[in-house]
Design an enzyme around this catalytic site. Structure first.
Site, PDB file in Angstrom:
ATOM      1  N   HIS A  35       3.198   3.875   6.099  1.00 58.32           N
ATOM      2  CA  HIS A  35       2.617   3.366   7.343  1.00 58.32           C
ATOM      3  C   HIS A  35       3.660   2.578   8.108  1.00 58.32           C
ATOM      4  O   HIS A  35       4.594   2.035   7.527  1.00 58.32           O
ATOM      5  CB  HIS A  35       1.381   2.488   7.062  1.00 58.32           C
ATOM      6  CG  HIS A  35       1.653   1.399   6.075  1.00 58.32           C
ATOM      7  ND1 HIS A  35       1.702   1.627   4.711  1.00 58.32           N
ATOM      8  CD2 HIS A  35       1.924   0.080   6.239  1.00 58.32           C
ATOM      9  CE1 HIS A  35       1.985   0.503   4.091  1.00 58.32           C
ATOM     10  NE2 HIS A  35       2.145  -0.465   4.993  1.00 58.32           N
ATOM     11  N   VAL A  81       0.871  -1.180   0.000  1.00 61.24           N
ATOM     12  CA  VAL A  81       0.000   0.000   0.000  1.00 61.24           C
ATOM     13  C   VAL A  81       0.907   1.228   0.000  1.00 61.24           C
ATOM     14  O   VAL A  81       1.692   1.430   0.942  1.00 61.24           O
ATOM     15  CB  VAL A  81      -0.935   0.018   1.225  1.00 61.24           C
ATOM     16  CG1 VAL A  81      -1.810   1.273   1.197  1.00 61.24           C
ATOM     17  CG2 VAL A  81      -1.804  -1.243   1.272  1.00 61.24           C
TER      18      VAL A  81
HETATM   19  P1  5GP Z   1       2.703  -3.137   3.438  1.00 62.29           P
HETATM   20  O1  5GP Z   1       2.849  -4.480   2.809  1.00 62.29           O
HETATM   21  O2  5GP Z   1       2.347  -2.080   2.408  1.00 62.29           O
HETATM   22  O3  5GP Z   1       3.845  -2.731   4.324  1.00 62.29           O
HETATM   23  O4  5GP Z   1       1.487  -3.273   4.428  1.00 62.29           O
HETATM   24  C1  5GP Z   1       0.165  -3.124   4.051  1.00 62.29           C
HETATM   25  C2  5GP Z   1      -0.658  -3.757   5.132  1.00 62.29           C
HETATM   26  O5  5GP Z   1      -1.957  -3.242   5.048  1.00 62.29           O
HETATM   27  C3  5GP Z   1      -0.766  -5.277   5.028  1.00 62.29           C
HETATM   28  O6  5GP Z   1      -0.279  -5.858   6.223  1.00 62.29           O
HETATM   29  C4  5GP Z   1      -2.246  -5.521   4.810  1.00 62.29           C
HETATM   30  O7  5GP Z   1      -2.715  -6.665   5.473  1.00 62.29           O
HETATM   31  C5  5GP Z   1      -2.873  -4.245   5.350  1.00 62.29           C
HETATM   32  N1  5GP Z   1      -4.109  -3.852   4.697  1.00 62.29           N
HETATM   33  C6  5GP Z   1      -4.330  -3.790   3.356  1.00 62.29           C
HETATM   34  N2  5GP Z   1      -5.581  -3.330   3.110  1.00 62.29           N
HETATM   35  C7  5GP Z   1      -6.150  -3.107   4.327  1.00 62.29           C
HETATM   36  C8  5GP Z   1      -7.444  -2.641   4.716  1.00 62.29           C
HETATM   37  O8  5GP Z   1      -8.312  -2.337   3.902  1.00 62.29           O
HETATM   38  N3  5GP Z   1      -7.675  -2.521   6.041  1.00 62.29           N
HETATM   39  C9  5GP Z   1      -6.727  -2.834   6.968  1.00 62.29           C
HETATM   40  N4  5GP Z   1      -7.064  -2.677   8.269  1.00 62.29           N
HETATM   41  N5  5GP Z   1      -5.498  -3.285   6.642  1.00 62.29           N
HETATM   42  C10 5GP Z   1      -5.215  -3.424   5.322  1.00 62.29           C
END
Ligand code: 5GP
Length: 118
Positions: free
Chosen positions: A99, A95
């Site tokens: 974050h 995403v």
């Molecule tokens: P990244 O891989 O970008 O570091 O982390 C993205 C995180 O966002 C993942 O752990 C995934 O499970 C979480 N995530 C993706 N979409 C959503 C959502 O719609 N709601 C929530 N609460 N978490 C999400």
């Protein structure tokens, strides 16, 4: 940058429980937890990746770290948690709205540093 799911969540466009919120960030539970405690600290400002943050964001980045510590304490995991930022596709970021992940409640050994969190 394009709008993302975290932009929509942080603006309240998609109703999501905030474990914490202030004028700069929101904290939500991860939808696919990789540990018994897995929460995300999301700045309201839509910075795509950590490397896209600039000097103007210095106070915000510090704030996110302080919030992470406080939220970890509030969740009862202040003594044992891992803080993760995935940067870029190659770094496992899915995403593209900056974050921080707080992971806790399972053993955090060196070998798990990259495992279990896409
Ligand atoms: P990244 O891989 O970008 O570091 O982390 C993205 C995180 O966002 C993942 O752990 C995934 O499970 C979480 N995530 C993706 N979409 C959503 C959502 O719609 N709601 C929530 N609460 N978490 C999400």
């Amino acid at each position: 940058m394009e709008d993302t799911i975290f932009g929509k969540i942080s603006r309240g466009d998609i109703p999501t429980e905030f474990l914490y919120e202030d004028d700069q960030c929101v904290v939500i539970r991860d939808i696919h937890p990789q540990a018994p405690t897995h929460v995300l600290i999301i700045p309201r400002k839509p910075i795509p990746r950590l490397v896209d943050a600039g000097a103007d964001d210095q106070a915000l980045l510090g704030h996110l770290l302080l919030v992470a510590g406080r939220v970890a304490e509030d969740l009862g995991v202040g003594d044992a948690f891992r803080l993760v930022i995935n940067n870029g596709e190659g770094g496992g970021q899915t995403v593209f709205h900056l974050h921080l992940h707080i992971l806790a409640g399972r053993e955090m050994t060196e070998g798990q540093l990259t495992a279990g969190l896409n």
